[in-house]
Design a protein around this motif. Structure first.
Motif, short mmCIF file in Angstrom:
data_model
loop_
_atom_site.label_atom_id
_atom_site.label_comp_id
_atom_site.label_asym_id
_atom_site.label_seq_id
_atom_site.Cartn_x
_atom_site.Cartn_y
_atom_site.Cartn_z
N PHE A 58 38.42 52.28 41.50
CA PHE A 58 39.72 52.87 41.16
C PHE A 58 40.31 52.17 39.94
CE2 PHE A 58 44.39 53.15 41.80
CZ PHE A 58 44.52 54.52 41.70
N ALA A 59 40.14 50.84 39.87
CA ALA A 59 40.63 50.08 38.72
C ALA A 59 39.96 50.54 37.43
CB ALA A 59 40.40 48.59 38.93
N HIS A 60 38.68 50.86 37.51
CA HIS A 60 37.99 51.36 36.31
C HIS A 60 38.56 52.71 35.87
CE1 HIS A 60 34.78 48.56 35.26
NE2 HIS A 60 34.67 48.29 36.54
N LEU A 61 38.87 53.58 36.80
CA LEU A 61 39.46 54.87 36.45
C LEU A 61 40.77 54.70 35.69
CD1 LEU A 61 38.92 57.13 39.60
CD2 LEU A 61 37.90 57.43 37.33
N LEU A 62 41.47 53.60 35.96
CA LEU A 62 42.79 53.37 35.36
C LEU A 62 42.72 52.40 34.19
CD1 LEU A 62 44.93 53.00 38.60
CD2 LEU A 62 44.41 55.07 37.32
N ASP A 63 41.51 51.97 33.82
CA ASP A 63 41.36 50.95 32.78
C ASP A 63 42.21 49.74 33.13
OD1 ASP A 63 40.51 49.70 30.48
OD2 ASP A 63 41.88 50.76 29.14
N ALA A 64 42.10 49.32 34.37
CA ALA A 64 42.91 48.20 34.88
C ALA A 64 42.03 47.12 35.50
CB ALA A 64 43.91 48.71 35.91
N CYS A 65 40.86 46.90 34.90
CA CYS A 65 39.93 45.92 35.47
C CYS A 65 40.47 44.50 35.39
CB CYS A 65 38.59 46.01 34.76
SG CYS A 65 37.77 47.58 35.08
N GLU A 66 41.22 44.21 34.32
CA GLU A 66 41.77 42.86 34.21
C GLU A 66 42.77 42.60 35.32
OE1 GLU A 66 40.65 40.48 32.21
OE2 GLU A 66 39.15 42.01 31.69
N THR A 67 43.55 43.61 35.66
CA THR A 67 44.48 43.48 36.78
C THR A 67 43.71 43.26 38.08
OG1 THR A 67 46.01 44.97 35.66
CG2 THR A 67 46.39 44.57 38.00
N TYR A 68 42.63 44.01 38.26
CA TYR A 68 41.81 43.87 39.47
C TYR A 68 41.27 42.45 39.60
CZ TYR A 68 37.63 44.16 42.38
OH TYR A 68 36.66 43.92 43.32
N LYS A 69 40.87 41.84 38.49
CA LYS A 69 40.28 40.51 38.53
C LYS A 69 41.28 39.42 38.93
CE LYS A 69 36.82 41.56 34.98
NZ LYS A 69 36.41 41.31 33.58
N ILE A 70 42.57 39.62 38.57
CA ILE A 70 43.52 38.55 38.85
C ILE A 70 44.35 38.78 40.10
CG2 ILE A 70 43.72 38.04 36.40
CD1 ILE A 70 46.42 39.36 36.37
N VAL A 71 44.31 39.98 40.66
CA VAL A 71 45.07 40.23 41.90
C VAL A 71 44.57 39.29 43.00
CG1 VAL A 71 45.37 41.87 43.80
CG2 VAL A 71 45.74 42.61 41.45
#
Length: 312
Positions: A58-71
């Motif tokens: 889901f993070a990839h769909l939103l271009d939010a991988c950096e957020t996923y890594k630090i959550v």
């Protein structure tokens, strides 16, 4: 390009691509008039569990991988939200997956459960496909055959996958979830007929993933089989765009088992030659081929007039 900003609805069948069969006629009908292709993902970490996969993809769909890594490991208060990244875009997600609810909330989504929509009313009306279609369209300001100028949301994701409960009987089987998406697509396209005000403003994306992938499936490879096994021929072909980010090759690209995507908006998206919603058909006749999954939201936001055009 439309003369007014679109309203977007994304039906996300998480892990359901392998359950699409010939009986899902409305999925195939959508593919026959849509722009079809693949969303490429990276390889999963070796120790990843199903819950982690759901959030990461889901993070990839939103271009939010950096957020996923630090959550979970750092303060995410300084992470830009969707409204901050996309010109005030108002977005909601409907899901019963608690981890996905938490992650989406951090990104600025309004989080809704399935019970939030039906109000814990398990009557025949609140569980009907027409009811759900009306509620989904209402969330993005498309109701009673008209487009409302003021709307709750510009974009609504409906996540149907692991952990979702579609009715009072508990978790549905994968086959039943896929059939539910099939029925939703039928109802949505019926209510947004070409030429109508709703039909010209709705941007519909159907995304289906393969879920947990434990081994390479050559039958689901997005590479060109004519030369992918020949190192000599490979040298003659440029790097495919889904393997690149800017001028640099992407690290750890998974060349198989991508997400399948069909996008439709009357008078806006380009119809290709695909006639059915299937990997084989998209590879042979789809117009979009493979693009990185992290470009998906940028393209949708462009249709909403919330982002500049990505790519050609």
């Amino acid at each position: 390009m439309a003369d007014k900003p679109s309203r977007a609805l994304v039906l996300y069948g998480d892990g359901l691509a392998r359950f699409v069969d010939p009986s899902h006629t409305h999925l195939h009908s959508l593919a026959s008039k849509a722009a079809c292709g693949f969303l490429s993902l990276p390889n999963a970490p070796p120790s990843e569990n199903e819950n982690e996969r759901i959030i990461r993809e889901f993070a990839h769909l939103l271009d939010a991988c950096e957020t996923y890594k630090i959550v979970g490991s750092q303060d995410t208060s300084l992470v830009p939200t969707l409204p901050e990244r996309f010109m005030g875009m108002k977005a909601a997600i409907i899901t019963d997956d608690q981890s996905l609810q938490s992650f989406a909330g951090r990104l600025g989504f309004t989080v809704l459960s399935f019970n939030d929509i039906n109000g814990n009313d398990h009557s025949h009306q609140s569980s009907s496909v027409d009811f759900w279609t009306s509620e989904l369209l209402k969330l993005i300001g498309l109701q009673e055959g008209m487009t409302m100028e003021v709307t709750q949301f510009d974009l609504v994701f409906m996540h149907i996958g692991a952990g979702e409960k579609m009715d009072e009987h508990g978790s549905c089987s994968f086959a039943k979830r896929t059939e539910h998406i099939n029925a939703l697509v039928a109802s949505i396209t019926q209510k947004t007929q070409p030429g109508s005000d709703l039909g010209s403003r709705l941007h519909l994306s159907l995304v289906m993933s393969y879920g947990l992938v434990t081994e390479i499936d050559e039958n689901l490879s997005v590479c060109n089989s004519k030369y992918e096994r020949s190192q000599d021929l490979l040298l003659l072909f440029p790097k495919q765009s889904y393997t690149m980010k800017g001028e640099k090759p992407r690290v750890d690209v998974r060349h198989h088992s991508p997400m399948l995507i069909a996008q439709w908006q009357y008078g806006v998206t380009r119809m290709d030659d695909a006639k059915t919603f299937s990997f084989k058909e998209f590879k042979e006749r789809g117009g979009n081929l493979a693009v990185p999954a992290d470009r998906f939201l940028h393209e949708v936001a462009f249709k909403l007039w919330k982002a500049p055009k990505y790519g050609a």
